[in-house]
Design a protein around this motif. Structure first.
Motif, mmCIF file in Angstrom:
data_model
loop_
_atom_site.group_PDB
_atom_site.id
_atom_site.type_symbol
_atom_site.label_atom_id
_atom_site.label_comp_id
_atom_site.label_asym_id
_atom_site.label_seq_id
_atom_site.Cartn_x
_atom_site.Cartn_y
_atom_site.Cartn_z
ATOM 1 N N LYS A 122 -6.295 1.482 0.566
ATOM 2 C CA LYS A 122 -6.271 2.269 0.789
ATOM 3 C C LYS A 122 -5.237 2.882 1.288
ATOM 4 C CE LYS A 122 -10.506 4.016 -0.875
ATOM 5 N NZ LYS A 122 -11.952 4.941 -1.159
ATOM 6 N N GLN A 123 -5.690 2.745 3.190
ATOM 7 C CA GLN A 123 -4.429 2.764 3.588
ATOM 8 C C GLN A 123 -2.800 2.439 3.321
ATOM 9 O OE1 GLN A 123 -5.748 0.804 7.490
ATOM 10 N NE2 GLN A 123 -7.543 2.419 7.863
ATOM 11 N N LYS A 124 -2.536 0.861 2.700
ATOM 12 C CA LYS A 124 -1.453 0.104 2.822
ATOM 13 C C LYS A 124 -0.992 0.958 1.453
ATOM 14 C CE LYS A 124 -0.373 -4.195 3.101
ATOM 15 N NZ LYS A 124 -0.220 -4.979 3.134
ATOM 16 N N GLU A 125 -2.102 1.763 0.797
ATOM 17 C CA GLU A 125 -1.414 2.094 -0.802
ATOM 18 C C GLU A 125 -0.934 3.880 -0.346
ATOM 19 O OE1 GLU A 125 -0.965 1.748 -3.598
ATOM 20 O OE2 GLU A 125 -2.523 0.052 -4.369
ATOM 21 N N TRP A 126 -1.678 4.453 1.207
ATOM 22 C CA TRP A 126 -1.016 5.831 1.380
ATOM 23 C C TRP A 126 -0.109 5.735 1.889
ATOM 24 C CZ3 TRP A 126 0.130 8.161 6.046
ATOM 25 C CH2 TRP A 126 -0.339 9.352 6.207
ATOM 26 N N ALA A 127 0.466 4.491 3.017
ATOM 27 C CA ALA A 127 1.437 4.275 3.475
ATOM 28 C C ALA A 127 2.271 4.085 2.895
ATOM 29 C CB ALA A 127 1.617 3.170 4.706
ATOM 30 N N GLY A 128 2.175 4.080 1.942
ATOM 31 C CA GLY A 128 3.595 3.297 0.760
ATOM 32 C C GLY A 128 4.103 4.180 0.187
ATOM 33 N N SER A 157 -1.585 -4.162 -2.093
ATOM 34 C CA SER A 157 -1.156 -2.630 -2.486
ATOM 35 C C SER A 157 -0.289 -2.540 -3.442
ATOM 36 C CB SER A 157 -0.602 -1.811 -1.389
ATOM 37 O OG SER A 157 0.203 -0.402 -1.670
ATOM 38 N N GLU A 158 -0.095 -2.125 -4.415
ATOM 39 C CA GLU A 158 0.797 -1.968 -5.391
ATOM 40 C C GLU A 158 2.147 -0.746 -5.097
ATOM 41 O OE1 GLU A 158 0.445 -1.121 -10.232
ATOM 42 O OE2 GLU A 158 -0.506 -1.565 -9.929
ATOM 43 N N ALA A 159 1.476 -0.199 -5.210
ATOM 44 C CA ALA A 159 2.196 1.083 -4.506
ATOM 45 C C ALA A 159 3.398 0.580 -3.290
ATOM 46 C CB ALA A 159 2.058 2.189 -3.578
#
Length: 333
Positions: free
Chosen positions: A46-52, A113-115
């Motif tokens: 979730k952190q990486k998705e948010w950052a991305g 993270s897909e994003a």
């Protein structure tokens, strides 16, 4: 990716389960035990998705870009062309952008993270993106000539098992080149938060994740089956206006703490106290504060019969004492 060269490939569930089961059986026979559970991997995703997913994500990439560039230099030092390579925890491809198709012909990029993967900055070689967890790679044995990892492995719950998986997917005489945060990374932030929290709240909880010591990395690589090991450490220091900027940038990098025993929030008074401690103990003359990142670089090869082997103990024909005499004789001349 440049020119739309990034292609997406999603493994069918049945094939993935088959490959994972096969890998699990083989790695369990090679010494895999119970898995530690230090980090909340779903929270890290979730952190990486948010950052991305933000509009200003690239402004926080300075550390990853620097480490990716230094790691790419180590790939060039090998002086070999790799037909097929894998980068795990690839994020936006901060290694790939520094590689050429003369060194890596084809590259698979994986990340949880897909994003983040969809924003891949990439390089000039042909790339394929695959959403996969670094802790459980759904890939076949003896597949890749080169495996890369930059700033990802320090978030794995079981680093020894992750290294065994990397060894598993490498071809014999393949090489793993990786970098991760370790040692005393962010010790200034850690100490400031602990002192402030102890003073204001009568105790402290961990706000910075635990890191692997450089002295342990060589042993872990050897236990995973690698040989011809190289381990070194770089210290990267970044200056910030204050403690809040340090924490905001860590969040923007996707590097916030995700340990299960982390405290969900800090009280305002504690943060203010930590900011004062930070500047008092570590502040620079210009009013800024440093944040230190210890980056551990590692290189390990999967054994192959063609590799050079150390001579047997006692087989030397010249002693160190004889060498010193030769040097002295040359100096006298």
């Amino acid at each position: 990716m440049n020119g739309g060269r990034l292609s997406w490939c999603f493994l069918r569930a049945s094939a993935t389960r088959c490959w994972v089961a096969e890998a699990s059986r083989k790695m369990s026979r090679s010494g895999g035990g119970g898995t530690p559970n230090v980090f909340d991997r779903n929270m890290k995703k979730k952190q990486k998705e948010w950052a991305g997913s933000g509009h200003e994500t690239r402004k926080y990439d300075y550390l990853r870009e620097e480490v990716g560039s230094r790691l790419a230099d180590r790939v060039y030092d090998v002086a070999r062309t790799f037909p097929l390579a894998l980068e795990i925890g690839a994020g936006r491809g901060h290694i790939a952008q520094h590689l050429s198709k003369d060194v890596v012909e084809r590259l698979f990029l994986t990340d949880i993270s897909e994003a983040t993967l969809r924003q891949n900055v990439g390089g000039e070689m042909k790339c394929h993106a695959l959403v996969a967890d670094e802790e459980f790679l759904p890939l076949r044995e003896n597949t890749f000539d080169l495996v890369l990892s930059s700033m990802s492995l320090h978030w794995t719950n079981d680093l020894p098992a992750a290294l065994r998986q990397i060894h598993y997917v490498l071809k014999p005489d393949g090489v793993f080149i990786g970098a991760m945060a370790g040692g005393d990374t962010l010790y200034e932030l850690r100490c400031s938060l602990q002192l402030a929290e102890t003073e204001r709240e009568g105790g402290f909880s961990p706000h910075i994740s635990p890191f692997t010591a450089v002295t342990d990395v060589g042993n872990l690589l050897g236990q995973a089956g690698f040989n011809m090991l190289t381990v070194d450490i770089d210290e990267v220091q970044v200056n910030y206006p204050g403690i809040m900027e340090v924490m905001v940038d860590l969040q923007g990098m996707g590097e916030s703490n995700c340990a299960w025993n982390r405290r969900s929030m800090l009280h305002r008074d504690t943060i203010l106290a930590a900011a004062a401690v930070y500047k008092e103990m570590y502040g620079n003359k210009d009013g800024s504060v440093p944040a230190t990142f210890d980056i551990l670089y590692m290189i390990g090869w999967k054994p192959h019969h063609s590799q050079a082997k150390a001579a047997k103990r006692g087989s030397a024909t010249v002693s160190f004492g004889d060498l010193s005499k030769i040097n002295q004789s040359n100096e006298d001349k």
